[in-house]
Design a protein around this motif. Structure first.
Motif, mmCIF file in Angstrom:
data_model
loop_
_atom_site.group_PDB
_atom_site.id
_atom_site.type_symbol
_atom_site.label_atom_id
_atom_site.label_comp_id
_atom_site.label_asym_id
_atom_site.label_seq_id
_atom_site.Cartn_x
_atom_site.Cartn_y
_atom_site.Cartn_z
ATOM 1 N N ILE A 88 -3.778 -35.309 9.425
ATOM 2 C CA ILE A 88 -4.159 -34.207 8.536
ATOM 3 C C ILE A 88 -4.870 -33.131 9.351
ATOM 4 O O ILE A 88 -5.986 -33.339 9.840
ATOM 5 C CB ILE A 88 -5.055 -34.689 7.375
ATOM 6 N N ARG A 93 -3.861 -29.611 5.237
ATOM 7 C CA ARG A 93 -4.943 -29.279 4.309
ATOM 8 C C ARG A 93 -4.569 -28.074 3.450
ATOM 9 O O ARG A 93 -4.706 -28.100 2.220
ATOM 10 C CB ARG A 93 -6.228 -28.950 5.091
ATOM 11 N N ALA A 125 -10.787 -31.633 0.749
ATOM 12 C CA ALA A 125 -9.612 -31.622 1.628
ATOM 13 C C ALA A 125 -10.027 -31.358 3.084
ATOM 14 O O ALA A 125 -9.481 -31.959 4.014
ATOM 15 C CB ALA A 125 -8.606 -30.574 1.165
ATOM 16 N N ASP A 126 -11.003 -30.479 3.280
ATOM 17 C CA ASP A 126 -11.426 -30.158 4.645
ATOM 18 C C ASP A 126 -12.101 -31.365 5.299
ATOM 19 O O ASP A 126 -11.925 -31.615 6.486
ATOM 20 C CB ASP A 126 -12.365 -28.950 4.630
ATOM 21 N N ARG A 129 -9.779 -33.785 7.048
ATOM 22 C CA ARG A 129 -9.071 -33.439 8.291
ATOM 23 C C ARG A 129 -9.420 -34.412 9.391
ATOM 24 O O ARG A 129 -10.589 -34.737 9.589
ATOM 25 C CB ARG A 129 -9.460 -32.023 8.732
#
Ligand code: HEM
Length: 131
Positions: A88, A93, A125-126, A129
């Motif tokens: 990811i 993202r 979502a960040d 990563r």
């Protein structure tokens, strides 16, 4: 905060309860399958999205402050750990966020709520990563 942190309780009700959260999760994965713009995101998933649909629906209910269906079935979400097998980066993202935002628009999430959830989804979502 971590991306697992549930949102305040009223967001689930503002969303329109389970029926609307279910519609959002379904539309999200339908769009992931359909839209060329989300092809990399789709490719990160296996051939079937069926279990992911259910899990996202159960997770979002609790994350929005509603019933803890996901935790009852699987325990603590540990979302970052559960996503470590998948590569990811920024692109994945951003495709996830764009797909979710499109889904929110199409199921008619009210604009103020949509803006707020956009920010919360970004944080989660960040934090996922790993590249
Ligand atoms: C940032 C980009 C993201 C990518 C590329 C990604 C990708 C994936 C993939 C490949 C799976 C496995 C699906 C399967 O088992 O078939 C998955 C599962 C899941 N994702 Fe994501 N995801 C992302 C972000 C998110 C976010 C932001 C959330 C929540 C707000 C989320 C929630 C979930 C949940 C609840 C599962 C099921 C976990 C389990 O119990 O196995 N994901 N994701």
């Amino acid at each position: 905060m971590t991306g697992d942190t549930p949102q305040p309780p009223n967001l689930f009700d503002q969303m329109g309860g389970e029926a609307r959260v279910k519609a959002l999760a379904e539309r999200f994965y339908d769009l992931m399958d359909l839209e060329p713009a989300y092809a990399q995101l789709r490719a990160a998933h296996g051939p079937s999205l069926d279990s992911a649909r259910d899990k996202l629906f159960w997770f979002l209910c609790g994350w929005l402050g509603g019933p803890q269906h996901y935790v009852e079935r699987f325990g603590h979400p540990r979302l970052r750990a559960r996503h470590l097998p998948f590569a990811i980066g920024i692109q994945e993202r951003d495709q996830w966020l764009a797909c979710m935002d499109q889904a929110m628009g199409e199921v008619g999430v009210e604009e103020g709520l949509r803006v707020r959830l956009r920010q919360s989804f970004f944080q989660t979502a960040d934090w996922m990563r790993n590249q």
